[in-house]
Design a protein around this motif. Sequence first.
Motif, PDB file in Angstrom:
ATOM      1  N   LEU A  42      50.213  -4.443 -27.441  1.00 23.53           N
ATOM      2  CA  LEU A  42      51.618  -4.561 -27.833  1.00 23.53           C
ATOM      3  C   LEU A  42      52.419  -3.364 -27.347  1.00 23.53           C
ATOM      4  CD1 LEU A  42      53.857  -6.041 -29.373  1.00 23.53           C
ATOM      5  CD2 LEU A  42      53.175  -4.786 -31.421  1.00 23.53           C
ATOM      6  N   ASP A  43      51.873  -2.159 -27.545  1.00 21.56           N
ATOM      7  CA  ASP A  43      52.555  -0.946 -27.107  1.00 21.56           C
ATOM      8  C   ASP A  43      52.650  -0.881 -25.585  1.00 21.56           C
ATOM      9  OD1 ASP A  43      52.010  -0.657 -29.794  1.00 21.56           O
ATOM     10  OD2 ASP A  43      51.709   1.499 -29.682  1.00 21.56           O
ATOM     11  N   ALA A  44      51.598  -1.350 -24.908  1.00 20.94           N
ATOM     12  CA  ALA A  44      51.621  -1.380 -23.446  1.00 20.94           C
ATOM     13  C   ALA A  44      52.709  -2.319 -22.944  1.00 20.94           C
ATOM     14  CB  ALA A  44      50.263  -1.823 -22.906  1.00 20.94           C
ATOM     15  N   ASN A  45      52.854  -3.470 -23.588  1.00 19.29           N
ATOM     16  CA  ASN A  45      53.888  -4.425 -23.204  1.00 19.29           C
ATOM     17  C   ASN A  45      55.275  -3.839 -23.429  1.00 19.29           C
ATOM     18  OD1 ASN A  45      54.874  -7.080 -22.437  1.00 19.29           O
ATOM     19  ND2 ASN A  45      55.371  -7.367 -24.598  1.00 19.29           N
ATOM     20  N   ALA A  46      55.483  -3.203 -24.586  1.00 19.55           N
ATOM     21  CA  ALA A  46      56.778  -2.603 -24.901  1.00 19.55           C
ATOM     22  C   ALA A  46      57.093  -1.450 -23.953  1.00 19.55           C
ATOM     23  CB  ALA A  46      56.788  -2.107 -26.344  1.00 19.55           C
ATOM     24  N   THR A  47      56.117  -0.586 -23.699  1.00 15.15           N
ATOM     25  CA  THR A  47      56.324   0.554 -22.808  1.00 15.15           C
ATOM     26  C   THR A  47      56.607   0.078 -21.388  1.00 15.15           C
ATOM     27  OG1 THR A  47      54.842   1.904 -24.176  1.00 15.15           O
ATOM     28  CG2 THR A  47      55.297   2.704 -21.947  1.00 15.15           C
ATOM     29  N   SER A  48      55.908  -0.957 -20.956  1.00 15.90           N
ATOM     30  CA  SER A  48      56.131  -1.522 -19.633  1.00 15.90           C
ATOM     31  C   SER A  48      57.553  -2.069 -19.497  1.00 15.90           C
ATOM     32  CB  SER A  48      55.112  -2.634 -19.357  1.00 15.90           C
ATOM     33  OG  SER A  48      55.391  -3.288 -18.146  1.00 15.90           O
ATOM     34  N   ALA A  49      58.016  -2.771 -20.539  1.00 19.16           N
ATOM     35  CA  ALA A  49      59.367  -3.338 -20.506  1.00 19.16           C
ATOM     36  C   ALA A  49      60.420  -2.251 -20.369  1.00 19.16           C
ATOM     37  CB  ALA A  49      59.619  -4.163 -21.765  1.00 19.16           C
ATOM     38  N   VAL A  50      60.261  -1.170 -21.126  1.00 18.58           N
ATOM     39  CA  VAL A  50      61.214  -0.059 -21.065  1.00 18.58           C
ATOM     40  C   VAL A  50      61.121   0.650 -19.713  1.00 18.58           C
ATOM     41  CG1 VAL A  50      61.780   2.204 -22.038  1.00 18.58           C
ATOM     42  CG2 VAL A  50      61.251   0.276 -23.552  1.00 18.58           C
ATOM     43  N   ALA A  51      59.900   0.846 -19.238  1.00 16.19           N
ATOM     44  CA  ALA A  51      59.688   1.595 -18.003  1.00 16.19           C
ATOM     45  C   ALA A  51      60.265   0.892 -16.785  1.00 16.19           C
ATOM     46  CB  ALA A  51      58.202   1.854 -17.801  1.00 16.19           C
ATOM     47  N   LEU A 110      49.721 -18.235 -17.850  1.00 13.24           N
ATOM     48  CA  LEU A 110      50.974 -18.959 -17.607  1.00 13.24           C
ATOM     49  C   LEU A 110      51.753 -18.334 -16.462  1.00 13.24           C
ATOM     50  CD1 LEU A 110      53.195 -20.997 -18.399  1.00 13.24           C
ATOM     51  CD2 LEU A 110      54.024 -19.293 -20.053  1.00 13.24           C
ATOM     52  N   ALA A 111      51.880 -17.007 -16.500  1.00  9.29           N
ATOM     53  CA  ALA A 111      52.625 -16.323 -15.452  1.00  9.29           C
ATOM     54  C   ALA A 111      51.957 -16.488 -14.088  1.00  9.29           C
ATOM     55  CB  ALA A 111      52.755 -14.839 -15.794  1.00  9.29           C
ATOM     56  N   THR A 112      50.630 -16.397 -14.060  1.00  8.50           N
ATOM     57  CA  THR A 112      49.896 -16.548 -12.800  1.00  8.50           C
ATOM     58  C   THR A 112      50.081 -17.946 -12.220  1.00  8.50           C
ATOM     59  OG1 THR A 112      48.240 -14.945 -13.534  1.00  8.50           O
ATOM     60  CG2 THR A 112      47.626 -16.381 -11.710  1.00  8.50           C
ATOM     61  N   PHE A 154      57.701 -11.045 -23.097  1.00 10.17           N
ATOM     62  CA  PHE A 154      56.608 -10.569 -22.240  1.00 10.17           C
ATOM     63  C   PHE A 154      57.107 -10.219 -20.840  1.00 10.17           C
ATOM     64  CE2 PHE A 154      52.640 -11.421 -19.683  1.00 10.17           C
ATOM     65  CZ  PHE A 154      51.963 -10.298 -20.110  1.00 10.17           C
ATOM     66  N   GLY A 155      57.618 -11.179 -20.114  1.00  7.91           N
ATOM     67  CA  GLY A 155      58.292 -10.858 -18.857  1.00  7.91           C
ATOM     68  C   GLY A 155      57.589 -11.207 -17.567  1.00  7.91           C
ATOM     69  N   ALA A 156      56.263 -11.199 -17.530  1.00  6.63           N
ATOM     70  CA  ALA A 156      55.565 -11.502 -16.274  1.00  6.63           C
ATOM     71  C   ALA A 156      55.839 -12.941 -15.867  1.00  6.63           C
ATOM     72  CB  ALA A 156      54.061 -11.282 -16.439  1.00  6.63           C
ATOM     73  N   GLY A 157      56.262 -13.134 -14.622  1.00  9.51           N
ATOM     74  CA  GLY A 157      56.547 -14.473 -14.122  1.00  9.51           C
ATOM     75  C   GLY A 157      57.964 -14.942 -14.370  1.00  9.51           C
ATOM     76  N   VAL A 158      58.770 -14.091 -15.008  1.00  9.35           N
ATOM     77  CA  VAL A 158      60.132 -14.507 -15.351  1.00  9.35           C
ATOM     78  C   VAL A 158      60.984 -14.737 -14.108  1.00  9.35           C
ATOM     79  CG1 VAL A 158      61.104 -12.172 -15.566  1.00  9.35           C
ATOM     80  CG2 VAL A 158      62.043 -14.023 -16.937  1.00  9.35           C
TER      81      VAL A 158
END
Length: 251
Positions: A42-51, A110-112, A154-158
């Motif tokens: 969860l933290d990795a997903n949030a940090t990735s989104a911000v980054a 799903l994204a893949t 989440f964001g991947a594949g958006v």
Amino acid sequence: MTLFQIFVLAVAGFTAGTMNAIAGGGTFVTFAALVVSGLPTLDANATSAVALTPANLASVAAYRSEVRAHFREMIPFAIIGLIGGGVGALLLIWLGDGGFRPLVPWLLLLATLMFAFSRQIRLFVARWSQGQHTVAKLVAYVVMMIVAIYGGFFGAGVGIMMLAALSIIESGDFHKANATKILVAFLIQVVSAALLIAGGLVHWPQALVTIASSALGGYYGVSLARIVPEKIIRAAVVAVGAGLTTVFFLR
């Protein structure tokens, strides 16, 4: 962080920023790198989104001529991105790590699949782009809202789903559609990032390294987007996504 972790995040950030500017899929790389560096999913997903937010801003700046030329047409999609990004981020915070972790392999799958079958998706929606039918426009806006919520979550594949929705209304101008996609993705991430930061899910040392490198990749990636065949980047994204999906299903 160790020097090795800094190096991994810097490379991942630059790669992700470049990928997002060309075809999307950068979240695959930064999410995986942040998990490898020791963050909970969860933290990795949030940090990735911000980054990755500054990287999208850098790409918007690189596409400034297209944004200026078509800004009025982009306004409805921008509003959808702001609303959807907020809803997706709130949903993510509400679920927490315990609710999010089991979803990770399915979200990656799903994204893949969206990347792998992007050509078929575009062909499927191509018939809707012939003319300006009211139903076609309504479908495009509904798809964009769903994608915006997913992007905040989440964001991947958006990116590929945005391009598919945009092709229902506009066809033939890839860079106009890509500029719209990048602008909307940036707005989704701005709202999402603000909420995730407020929720205390972002790890700033890891985020700052990724922010700097992804911003460079996001700006220079637009130049590559004009010369590198999209299918080459997309093939690489699918390979990375398939590998990550397998890993997270086996964990």
